[in-house]
Design an enzyme around this catalytic site. Structure first.
Site, PDB file in Angstrom:
ATOM      1  N   CYS A   3      -8.384  -6.546   3.054  1.00 46.52           N
ATOM      2  CA  CYS A   3      -8.553  -5.185   3.577  1.00 46.52           C
ATOM      3  C   CYS A   3      -9.640  -4.499   2.763  1.00 46.52           C
ATOM      4  O   CYS A   3     -10.393  -5.175   2.059  1.00 46.52           O
ATOM      5  CB  CYS A   3      -7.234  -4.418   3.565  1.00 46.52           C
ATOM      6  SG  CYS A   3      -6.525  -4.169   1.926  1.00 46.52           S
ATOM      7  N   ASN A   6      -7.580  -3.430  -1.125  1.00 52.15           N
ATOM      8  CA  ASN A   6      -6.620  -4.402  -1.684  1.00 52.15           C
ATOM      9  C   ASN A   6      -5.484  -3.691  -2.440  1.00 52.15           C
ATOM     10  O   ASN A   6      -4.977  -4.202  -3.430  1.00 52.15           O
ATOM     11  CB  ASN A   6      -7.317  -5.440  -2.573  1.00 52.15           C
ATOM     12  CG  ASN A   6      -6.453  -6.632  -2.978  1.00 52.15           C
ATOM     13  OD1 ASN A   6      -6.617  -7.198  -4.043  1.00 52.15           O
ATOM     14  ND2 ASN A   6      -5.512  -7.022  -2.149  1.00 52.15           N
ATOM     15  N   CYS A   8      -3.255  -1.378  -0.215  1.00 49.21           N
ATOM     16  CA  CYS A   8      -2.256  -0.973   0.796  1.00 49.21           C
ATOM     17  C   CYS A   8      -1.874  -2.130   1.733  1.00 49.21           C
ATOM     18  O   CYS A   8      -0.762  -2.646   1.667  1.00 49.21           O
ATOM     19  CB  CYS A   8      -2.765   0.207   1.623  1.00 49.21           C
ATOM     20  SG  CYS A   8      -3.088   1.701   0.665  1.00 49.21           S
ATOM     21  N   ARG A   9      -2.799  -2.524   2.616  1.00 50.09           N
ATOM     22  CA  ARG A   9      -2.447  -3.492   3.671  1.00 50.09           C
ATOM     23  C   ARG A   9      -2.406  -4.931   3.192  1.00 50.09           C
ATOM     24  O   ARG A   9      -1.414  -5.642   3.432  1.00 50.09           O
ATOM     25  CB  ARG A   9      -3.439  -3.367   4.846  1.00 50.09           C
ATOM     26  CG  ARG A   9      -3.311  -2.075   5.598  1.00 50.09           C
ATOM     27  CD  ARG A   9      -4.503  -1.845   6.509  1.00 50.09           C
ATOM     28  NE  ARG A   9      -5.712  -1.582   5.741  1.00 50.09           N
ATOM     29  CZ  ARG A   9      -6.916  -1.389   6.248  1.00 50.09           C
ATOM     30  NH1 ARG A   9      -7.084  -1.468   7.557  1.00 50.09           N
ATOM     31  NH2 ARG A   9      -7.947  -1.134   5.485  1.00 50.09           N
ATOM     32  N   SER A  10      -3.487  -5.406   2.533  1.00 47.66           N
ATOM     33  CA  SER A  10      -3.503  -6.841   2.192  1.00 47.66           C
ATOM     34  C   SER A  10      -2.446  -7.237   1.159  1.00 47.66           C
ATOM     35  O   SER A  10      -1.911  -8.355   1.252  1.00 47.66           O
ATOM     36  CB  SER A  10      -4.910  -7.310   1.799  1.00 47.66           C
ATOM     37  OG  SER A  10      -5.416  -6.584   0.716  1.00 47.66           O
ATOM     38  N   ASP A 117      -5.592   1.551   8.798  1.00 49.11           N
ATOM     39  CA  ASP A 117      -5.618   1.909   7.376  1.00 49.11           C
ATOM     40  C   ASP A 117      -4.626   3.054   7.121  1.00 49.11           C
ATOM     41  O   ASP A 117      -4.790   4.146   7.662  1.00 49.11           O
ATOM     42  CB  ASP A 117      -7.049   2.347   7.040  1.00 49.11           C
ATOM     43  CG  ASP A 117      -7.224   2.672   5.570  1.00 49.11           C
ATOM     44  OD1 ASP A 117      -6.215   2.718   4.847  1.00 49.11           O
ATOM     45  OD2 ASP A 117      -8.385   2.882   5.172  1.00 49.11           O
TER      46      ASP A 117
HETATM   47  P1  4NP Z   1      -6.325  -0.709   2.064  1.00 46.37           P
HETATM   48  O1  4NP Z   1      -6.332   0.898   2.050  1.00 46.37           O
HETATM   49  O2  4NP Z   1      -7.716  -1.117   2.519  1.00 46.37           O
HETATM   50  O3  4NP Z   1      -5.282  -1.058   3.054  1.00 46.37           O
HETATM   51  O4  4NP Z   1      -6.020  -1.133   0.642  1.00 46.37           O
HETATM   52  C1  4NP Z   1      -7.293   1.643   1.383  1.00 46.37           C
HETATM   53  C2  4NP Z   1      -7.197   1.827   0.030  1.00 46.37           C
HETATM   54  C3  4NP Z   1      -8.133   2.592  -0.627  1.00 46.37           C
HETATM   55  C4  4NP Z   1      -9.178   3.166   0.086  1.00 46.37           C
HETATM   56  C5  4NP Z   1      -9.269   2.974   1.452  1.00 46.37           C
HETATM   57  C6  4NP Z   1      -8.329   2.211   2.104  1.00 46.37           C
HETATM   58  N1  4NP Z   1     -10.151   3.985  -0.605  1.00 46.37           N
HETATM   59  O5  4NP Z   1     -11.018   4.524   0.083  1.00 46.37           O
HETATM   60  O6  4NP Z   1     -10.062   4.096  -1.821  1.00 46.37           O
END
Ligand code: 4NP
Length: 153
Positions: A3, A6, A8-10, A117
């Site tokens: 994702c 790294n 939240c989702r992955s 997201d």
């Molecule tokens: P992820 O979510 O891609 O599912 O880990 C996010 C985590 C952090 C950010 C964006 C999405 N960020 O912009 O910091």
């Protein structure tokens, strides 16, 4: 499992997939990574940790890291959470490696849909991500079970 951050989702995808593979008795190496280096070394987001925990899965051991070109050489399947992750991952692939990269929901047979997201969302958004990934991972494990019983993997 890849994702953006790294966190939240992955990490959820990694935890769910490892749990299901273990239940199915399939020996496979699963890891996760992100495309941003902003969160490198961080634990998964508390909301992902809590959502996983509610379903009996511990992801607190995970630490965020960035995807590398060697990941693309090493892993058979690189599963992106959304279309932007997918497009960005293609930049890491050498010629002939592009076919290893898929959208996770598409790879699971659920169509060219995205895992949204949840970073700026609420607990319900994390729960929604959990159920999407749980369904996708179950379908992928079922696919692997059929392939391994036919000696295809
Ligand atoms: P992820 O979510 O891609 O599912 O880990 C996010 C985590 C952090 C950010 C964006 C999405 N960020 O912009 O910091």
């Amino acid at each position: 499992m890849v994702c953006l951050g790294n966190i939240c989702r992955s990490p959820l995808a990694e935890g769910i997939m490892k749990h299901k593979l273990q239940q199915a008795g399939i020996d496979a190496h699963v890891d996760s990574a992100g495309l941003l280096n902003y969160h490198t070394g961080s634990m998964p987001d508390k909301r992902s940790v809590n959502t996983a925990g509610k379903h009996g899965i511990d992801i607190t051991y995970q630490r965020a890291r960035c995807i590398t070109k060697s990941d693309i050489h090493k892993f058979d399947y690189i599963l992106a959470m959304d279309k932007s992750n997918f497009e960005n991952l293609l930049e890491y692939a050498d010629k002939g490696e592009e076919s290893r990269i898929s959208l996770i929901l598409d790879f699971a047979g659920l169509g060219k849909k995205e895992v949204p997201d949840p970073y700026y969302g609420n607990t319900g958004d994390f729960e929604n991500v959990y159920y999407l990934l749980d369904d996708a991972c179950q379908r992928i494990v079922d696919k692997l079970k059929i392939s391994s019983s036919l000696n295809l993997v």
